[in-house]
Design an enzyme around this catalytic site. Structure first.
Site, PDB file in Angstrom:
ATOM      1  CB  CYS A 141      -1.071  -0.051   1.215  1.00  0.00           C
ATOM      2  SG  CYS A 141      -2.351  -1.059   1.237  1.00  0.00           S
ATOM      3  CE  LYS A 172       4.207  -0.835   6.292  1.00  0.00           C
ATOM      4  NZ  LYS A 172       6.057  -1.855   5.816  1.00  0.00           N
TER       5      LYS A 172
HETATM    6  C1  SPV Z   1       5.041  -7.761   3.916  1.00  0.00           C
HETATM    7  O1  SPV Z   1       3.805  -8.296   3.546  1.00  0.00           O
HETATM    8  O2  SPV Z   1       4.026  -6.325   5.426  1.00  0.00           O
HETATM    9  C2  SPV Z   1       5.861  -7.839   3.838  1.00  0.00           C
HETATM   10  C3  SPV Z   1       6.612  -8.408   3.394  1.00  0.00           C
HETATM   11  O3  SPV Z   1       6.831  -6.256   4.223  1.00  0.00           O
HETATM   12  S1  SPV Z   1       7.132  -9.633   4.765  1.00  0.00           S
HETATM   13  O4  SPV Z   1       7.634 -10.411   4.988  1.00  0.00           O
HETATM   14  O5  SPV Z   1       5.546 -10.735   3.744  1.00  0.00           O
HETATM   15  O6  SPV Z   1       5.579  -9.879   5.692  1.00  0.00           O
HETATM   16 MN    MN Z   2       5.655  -5.193   6.068  1.00  0.00          MN
END
Ligand code: SPV
Ligand code: MN
Length: 624
Positions: free
Chosen positions: A270, A272
């Site tokens: 979104c 970030k």
């Molecule tokens: C997210 O999905 O919010 C991420 C990547 O930053 S993960 O490592 O999949 O959480």
């Molecule tokens: Mn994340």
């Protein structure tokens, strides 16, 4: 135990381990070597040789492939292993602990039994990598030492890029270290080196033992233990100790002769990372922050030192800083992108023509490729990513490793919201902000998690997926944190995804957010006024106009402003109804104040509607 371990892991690895004086660490390592039964064990002490060994192993083992640019490699996850598996990610809790319906839990005894059965002999014939890291800067109140066991050199390599070295921290802290533990096995892999038994994919977080297990998966969000898995442990610890663990970026916004640090929470995919990477500002972190009250001041650190960023849509015009780093030599792991015949990475939304063929997460790929359901297979997966250390970026903030963190001047909450919230808005105060911006956050689902996309979901503080305490208790901790501060940071909301009511088109360009942050920075210092609306404080047109000119060289029109900043009363009322319902039913430990503050907002909206109608022009408030 020690002699047994020594014989098992070999003299060299044993010597490295024995410099750490911590019996609990030895017990943990001994237990899981015994259970997982690897053929060999490699212990890294963070030396350049050890780091190089892991990097080289990724290529030899075929977990990564070298690309044309020096230091670049590409990794694939299995076709069904391209996002966080929420269904099989569970917090293990003893019978008497209730975290509520919104949090996915599993009985601790059963979960531990199941995962230990899965892990039994799981590393037979394989090499086990043991690495030490530190969450947060080292030598700091924020530091949490971690030990990772994994049979995937890709996971060990990724963590090396993403986290600070931890071996010395373990040596320094010795027996007194309070540390987190991670056990990962990718399980059996197929000819493409991707996990084969996705039906046995399990990600279990044991809060009591402060240990995370992950099996039969490779996707970073399921395997990089220190990322979202450690986050559950840290949220739990923080809630007991009075600090916060948040799904937040940390960045320096460069105002007039000053830098003001902001944190920002957004659900995955979104905006970030693109916010943290705004051209002209400086990045401290793009995903996870710890916040502590130090002498009445909120201070934040980046838990990580690298980025596991989404690559879709990155192009030279909108993302010049990422673009440059992604095309320079340097250590980068591309995951689930297209590898072209020239051995470069290509992805959806990248500049240039679509390559005629290549290899991607689905195997050999050509532009006309269809999946089993007849749907076109995109060149890269929408959740394709790149893993990089932040020091490869030109906009790295000098405070990244500051053991005392940065002073937080503002906190931002944002979601994928097509029809309700204005592009930027300040809350009336901490409580109003935590409740109406943070706790009431909703977002449309994305490819970052497995399952349907585009469904509006409740996601308090963008942190719902990672909570390890009941939602109401977590919100109360956030409310309390602000009360303990001498001067609480201002809280804002942003919405990058607002659409025109008639045409359905986005009302903002990708880079308009640059203006919103400059405005928030000015507000943090009371340098500009704002307009009071039922939902918060919005910018004045005359303050935005020069910012658009200065920053984007754009002539910002009154018409654009009015469309963007109009209060949409019916949508706001509907949102309050949805959120209230959740906090009255699904969440059962809702703080009383939360419902009161939402009700006050509802009343303000109803009152405004009486005089100004359903869709209220910002001018209407100014005239009042
Ligand atoms: C997210 O999905 O919010 C991420 C990547 O930053 S993960 O490592 O999949 O959480
Ligand atoms: Mn994340």
């Amino acid at each position: 135990m020690e002699n047994k371990l020594r014989a098992r892991i070999g003299e060299e690895s044993y010597q490295k381990l024995s410099k750490i004086n911590n019996p609990a660490l030895f017990d943990f390592i001994g237990k899981y070597i015994e259970l997982c039964n690897p053929a060999t064990v490699f212990v890294s002490n963070d030396s350049p040789e050890d780091v190089a060994y892991i990097r080289e192993t990724t290529l030899k083992a075929g977990e990564e492939k070298a690309l044309a640019i020096s230091g670049h490699t590409a990794h694939f996850d299995a076709a069904g292993d391209q996002g966080r598996d929420k269904e099989h990610t569970n917090i293990l809790v003893p019978k008497e602990v209730v975290l509520g319906e919104a949090i996915s839990t599993r009985d601790r005894d059963h979960g531990l039994q199941e995962i230990h059965e899965i892990l039994k002999d799981m590393m037979k014939g394989k090499e086990l990598f043991i690495s030490f890291f530190c969450l947060g800067p080292t030598n700091s109140e924020f530091s949490i030492p971690c030990v990772q066991l994994t049979d995937s050199s890709y996971v060990a390599h990724s963590e090396r890029l993403l986290y600070r070295d931890g071996y010395e921290e373990f040596v320094r802290q010795g027996a007194s270290a309070h540390f987190y533990k991670f056990v990962h096995s990718q399980g059996e892999v197929d000819a493409r080196k991707v996990s084969k038994h996705l039906d046995k994919r399990r990600i279990y977080i044991d809060l009591d033992g402060e240990i995370v297990f992950s099996t039969n998966t490779q996707y970073g969000g399921n395997t990089i233990g220190l990322k979202k898995l450690a986050m559950r442990l840290a949220i739990n610890q923080a809630s007991k100790e009075g600090w916060l663990t948040e799904h937040m970026l940390v960045m320096g916004i460069h105002g007039p002769n000053r830098v003001t640090y902001f944190t920002g929470a957004f659900p995955s995919l979104c905006g970030k990372t693109s916010t943290a990477m705004l051209d002209g500002e400086t990045i401290v972190g793009d995903d996870i922050a710890y916040l502590r009250n130090k002498n009445g001041v909120a201070r934040a650190v980046n838990v990580e030192k690298g980025m596991f960023g989404i690559i879709q849509g990155i192009n030279s015009k909108d993302d010049p800083l990422q673009w440059k780093a992604l095309h320079n030599p340097g250590e980068i792991i591309f995951s689930n992108v297209l590898i072209t015949p020239e051995k470069s990475a290509h992805w959806i939304g990248r500049d240039g023509n679509l390559p005629p063929k290549g290899e991607n997460f689905s195997g050999e790929w050509t532009p006309d490729k269809k999946d089993a359901k007849g749907k076109a297979v995109p060149c890269s997966h929408p959740n394709a990513r790149f893993t990089i250390s932040l020091d490869l970026f030109d906009n790295l903030d000098p405070a990244l490793h500051d053991p005392s963190g940065v002073e937080v001047g503002g906190i931002v909450y944002g979601g994928r919201d097509s029809d309700t919230c204005v592009p930027v808005e300040e809350s009336f105060d901490w409580t109003h902000g935590i409740i109406t911006k943070g706790a009431a956050l909703e977002s449309e689902t994305t490819a970052a998690t497995l399952g349907q996309e585009g469904v509006r979901e409740f996601n308090p503080m963008s942190n719902l997926d990672f909570l390890s305490l009941p939602v109401g208790a977590y919100i109360q901790k956030n409310l309390d944190f602000g009360k303990g501060l001498k001067k609480a940071p201002k809280i804002f909301s942003v919405n990058y995804f607002l659409r025109d009511r008639e045409t359905g088109k986005f009302l903002n360009e990708k880079n308009d957010k640059k203006v919103w942050y400059k405005w928030m920075e000015l507000r943090a210092h009371h340098d500009v006024d704002a307009i009071k609306t039922p939902t918060g404080l919005i910018p004045k047109y005359e303050d935005l106009k020069p910012l658009f000119k200065q920053i984007l060289n754009m002539d910002y029109t009154v018409a654009a402003y009015k469309k963007q900043f109009m209060t949409r009363v019916p949508e706001n009322l509907a949102k309050i109804d949805r959120i209230k319902k959740i906090y009255e039913t699904i969440v059962t430990d809702t703080p009383k104040i939360l419902l009161e503050v939402l009700e006050e907002q509802r009343q303000r909206l109803l009152k405004a509607k009486e005089t100004c109608g359903d869709y209220i022009d910002p001018e209407a408030y100014e005239q009042n």
